[in-house]
Scaffold this motif. Sequence first.
Motif: not given
Lengths: 253, 332
Positions: B48, B125-126, B122, B51, B128
């Motif tokens: 990430r 995003t992973d 991360e 990102a 959540y």
Amino acid sequence: MVSGARLEVRGVSHAFALEKRALPVLQAIDFIAEPGDFVALLGPSGCGKSTLLRLVAGLEPPSEGQLLVDGVPITGTDPSRTIMFQDPTLFPWRTVRGNAQLGPEARGSLAANAARIEAALSLVGLDAFAEAYPHQLSGGMAQRASLARALVNEPRILMLDEPLGKLDSLTRLAMQRELVSLWQRERFTALLVTHDVEEALLLADRVLVLSDRPARIRADIRVETPRPRRRDDAGLVALREEILALLGLAQAA
Amino acid sequence: MSATTLGAGLLAPSRPATFWPTGWVAGLAWIAAAAAIALLPDADDLGRTQALAALAAGVGGLVLLAAFGSSVPALALRLARLREAGPWLIVLAAALTAWELATAKYAVLPRPFFAAPQSLLEVFTDDYARLGESVWHSLLLVLPGYALGAAIGFLFGIAMGWSRLVGYWAHPVVRLIGPLPATAWLPVAFFAFSSSRGASTFLIALASFFPVTVLTWSGVSAVSKAYYDVARTMGASPWFLVRKVAVPAAMPSVFVGLFMGLGASFSVLVVAEMMGVKAGLGWYMQWAQGWAAYANMYAALLVLALMCSGAVTLLFRLRDRLLSWQKGLVRW
């Protein structure tokens, strides 16, 4: 139209309990106020004048003696006997209108008195400030709001506890005139506590001069001067000298 | 009429559309942070990174747009509040850069105890779904407990301030028990309540109960006697005196109690979730620590902080509405 009530104060003495000692504040007070009388209680500060008003309001029972309204002993508070205090004591969390409607709201007759509340607000000239909060008002406006709050209850005895004591002198003069015209119109019995000799003479029919604590009635002076009165009226000036002499404050002429 | 609150008014006198140098600096600082994140090589294998760089660049772009908008009269007024945040935007960009350099780029701070910013990203995003569920469980636990404790404390405080008898008996007890941390009752609570949910609710309620009680009580006791006299001469009943005089007069003090109780409730929440409850942010943090997944722990901590300050903000809004009669808080 509601008229004033007759107030009889018979042999009233009162004492405060202060650290286990009884502190006498009123001693053998005797007087009768006829319906519609304007009586001023004049005395040095801290002499117990305000205590007398608290007894008439029914906030406290007297240690001795009796208080009667139209021949009926006072046993507690009643909206027909309303006090206007030296501080406006407006509730800061209520608007001017909210404060004015306190009495009817407390008695659960808000709806029936809506018109009277508006009338009282316009009578004291605050209709434009009905939604203002107390901290947004000047000293004079706050006292007017406090007056409106008292008038809404249609008092038969209106007690004024140095209500103008903290106002600036110009506002004070204006409000003295307003109080007189209000009393002339509504004809309630008025009891004014003050330590201002001039104010007592300008407003009242009768001036009861009180002594130092414990307060006794030193003199009962009738003021016959017709209204509107001028503060430099010769009769009033003479009375003023007489009262100051009674209070031990005679001016060296 | 436009008048701001006292605090805001002191910080930022509202100005017409002008050049906003702080905004341009802040925007460029975020772009610089994005460049550092994207262009410098990572010291370790991290996900990430790009990102995060995109996110920082996005923030920078928005701030630059706002800085440009500040010079446009039609937009200037809407951006006035953002302008207040200008210095913070610069500091945050600098902090992000420093954090990124100290962890991801040069590994000055040892892994895994210190997580890189992109590792936190991360987590969000992973993971959540699990984080969101934890937030939901925490809210379901803390809000009823807090509300229960605050409501009982409010009523109890009024009773203590109003009735001499209640005050006589309750005062020493509240004085003795109150200052104890609510978590000290953990063993008792888990013994007395069959479920860990019940025990936790009890503890959270206890944590908010004490400050709300004490401050409501002191608020009611401090009400000027003159207010009661006025209402009594107009025929008010004792019930009217409580509802319409004592309670509104005590409200400023009650809100202080509500703020203190909120903080106490949240800290008990985390402890309770770490000890017995098998859900919520406290449990998530405990679980993450167990796996040495410190990035997850920091992410949960950040969410917890946001949740707590969100609740405080809501309470502030409520206070400003209810206590608008107080000087300085009035808005026209």
